[in-house]
Design a protein around this motif. Structure first.
Motif, PDB file in Angstrom:
ATOM      1  N   TRP A   1       0.817  -1.215   0.000  1.00 57.37           N
ATOM      2  CA  TRP A   1       0.000   0.000   0.000  1.00 57.37           C
ATOM      3  C   TRP A   1       0.846   1.260   0.000  1.00 57.37           C
ATOM      4  O   TRP A   1       0.345   2.341  -0.240  1.00 57.37           O
ATOM      5  CB  TRP A   1      -0.971   0.031   1.173  1.00 57.37           C
ATOM      6  CG  TRP A   1      -0.333  -0.190   2.503  1.00 57.37           C
ATOM      7  CD1 TRP A   1      -0.252  -1.367   3.180  1.00 57.37           C
ATOM      8  CD2 TRP A   1       0.351   0.773   3.308  1.00 57.37           C
ATOM      9  NE1 TRP A   1       0.432  -1.199   4.359  1.00 57.37           N
ATOM     10  CE2 TRP A   1       0.810   0.119   4.464  1.00 57.37           C
ATOM     11  CE3 TRP A   1       0.625   2.127   3.177  1.00 57.37           C
ATOM     12  CZ2 TRP A   1       1.519   0.755   5.461  1.00 57.37           C
ATOM     13  CZ3 TRP A   1       1.334   2.774   4.182  1.00 57.37           C
ATOM     14  CH2 TRP A   1       1.769   2.088   5.297  1.00 57.37           C
TER      15      TRP A   1
ATOM     16  N   THR B   1      -0.379   6.243  -3.849  1.00 59.85           N
ATOM     17  CA  THR B   1      -1.237   6.183  -2.667  1.00 59.85           C
ATOM     18  C   THR B   1      -0.811   7.208  -1.621  1.00 59.85           C
ATOM     19  O   THR B   1      -1.649   7.915  -1.056  1.00 59.85           O
ATOM     20  CB  THR B   1      -1.190   4.776  -2.065  1.00 59.85           C
ATOM     21  OG1 THR B   1      -1.488   3.819  -3.074  1.00 59.85           O
ATOM     22  CG2 THR B   1      -2.175   4.615  -0.936  1.00 59.85           C
ATOM     23  N   ILE B   2       0.479   7.304  -1.367  1.00 56.54           N
ATOM     24  CA  ILE B   2       0.983   8.214  -0.339  1.00 56.54           C
ATOM     25  C   ILE B   2       0.755   9.675  -0.739  1.00 56.54           C
ATOM     26  O   ILE B   2       0.228  10.475   0.040  1.00 56.54           O
ATOM     27  CB  ILE B   2       2.477   7.945  -0.049  1.00 56.54           C
ATOM     28  CG1 ILE B   2       2.623   6.569   0.615  1.00 56.54           C
ATOM     29  CG2 ILE B   2       3.069   9.040   0.832  1.00 56.54           C
ATOM     30  CD1 ILE B   2       4.043   6.108   0.769  1.00 56.54           C
TER      31      ILE B   2
ATOM     32  N   GLY C   1      -1.326  10.801  -2.947  1.00 60.72           N
ATOM     33  CA  GLY C   1      -2.773  11.027  -2.977  1.00 60.72           C
ATOM     34  C   GLY C   1      -3.308  11.318  -1.586  1.00 60.72           C
ATOM     35  O   GLY C   1      -4.133  12.221  -1.395  1.00 60.72           O
ATOM     36  N   GLY C   2      -2.845  10.582  -0.601  1.00 57.95           N
ATOM     37  CA  GLY C   2      -3.265  10.810   0.785  1.00 57.95           C
ATOM     38  C   GLY C   2      -2.825  12.166   1.309  1.00 57.95           C
ATOM     39  O   GLY C   2      -3.591  12.856   1.993  1.00 57.95           O
TER      40      GLY C   2
ATOM     41  N   ALA D   1      -8.072  11.356   4.749  1.00 58.87           N
ATOM     42  CA  ALA D   1      -6.950  11.019   3.863  1.00 58.87           C
ATOM     43  C   ALA D   1      -6.678   9.515   3.875  1.00 58.87           C
ATOM     44  O   ALA D   1      -6.412   8.917   2.820  1.00 58.87           O
ATOM     45  CB  ALA D   1      -5.696  11.785   4.277  1.00 58.87           C
TER      46      ALA D   1
ATOM     47  N   SER E   1      -7.018   7.267   0.609  1.00 57.68           N
ATOM     48  CA  SER E   1      -5.812   6.539   0.179  1.00 57.68           C
ATOM     49  C   SER E   1      -6.091   5.042   0.073  1.00 57.68           C
ATOM     50  O   SER E   1      -5.638   4.388  -0.864  1.00 57.68           O
ATOM     51  CB  SER E   1      -4.661   6.773   1.148  1.00 57.68           C
ATOM     52  OG  SER E   1      -4.205   8.081   1.058  1.00 57.68           O
TER      53      SER E   1
END
Length: 179
Positions: free
Chosen positions: A44, A49-50, A52-53, A83, A87
């Motif tokens: 993950w 992903t990071i 985006g978060g 977030a 994510s």
């Protein structure tokens, strides 16, 4: 606190724009230069992903700060929760399916046993011809020989009975005999 939230939102947006527009060029230019920084951690923890978060954290924090009467700590905690949820959704709905998608067009000749094909070069009794057989999303031409030792004309529908020594041994398909 607003500077932190604006920094997260703008930084994430800039990251996305730069890597969508210039990603391939940057990747070729630095070609493995930062390989030592690679981390085989949790799946993950992808950059998409990071980042985006982080972007969602900044945006959610700004919206909560502007449109709610929550205190600074509550805004940060709630923005972090939002977030994390976004994510997680981004990972499970986009990143993971893209990593698991099949891009290979490779095939094994052994997979053709039992497959239907069409003769494109007539197959003589004791020689070789050519068949067109479906492979994945496309078609491939393969060397073929008659399994029964009978000639097979061009255009005939055949079934692959056996594969040996990189040759498909085929038999003419006669649907008239099936009852």
């Amino acid at each position: 606190m607003e500077a932190l939230l604006w920094g997260c939102l703008i930084g994430g947006a800039l990251y996305a724009i730069v890597f969508v527009v210039f990603g391939d060029g940057i990747s070729q230019a630095i070609d493995g230069m930062f390989e030592f920084l690679s981390w085989d951690g949790h799946p993950w923890a992808e950059p998409t992903t990071i980042v985006g978060g982080i972007t969602v954290f900044g945006g959610a924090g700004l919206l909560l700060r502007q449109y709610s009467s929550l205190g600074a700590l509550a805004v940060i905690v709630l923005a972090l929760v939002i977030a994390a949820v976004v994510s997680g959704a981004l990972f499970f709905l986009y990143v993971r399916p893209m990593k698991n998608s099949e891009n290979s067009i490779a095939y094994s000749l052994r997979e053709f046993t039992g497959a239907l094909a069409e003769v494109i070069t007539p197959i003589p009794e004791q020689g070789y011809g050519e068949v067109l057989v479906k492979a994945g999303a496309g078609y491939t031409n393969q060397i073929a020989a008659s399994f029964e030792g009978k000639p097979i004309p061009g255009g005939a529908r055949v079934v692959v009975v056996e594969v040996k020594e990189d040759t498909l041994y085929v038999s003419e398909l006669d649907l008239g005999q099936i009852q």
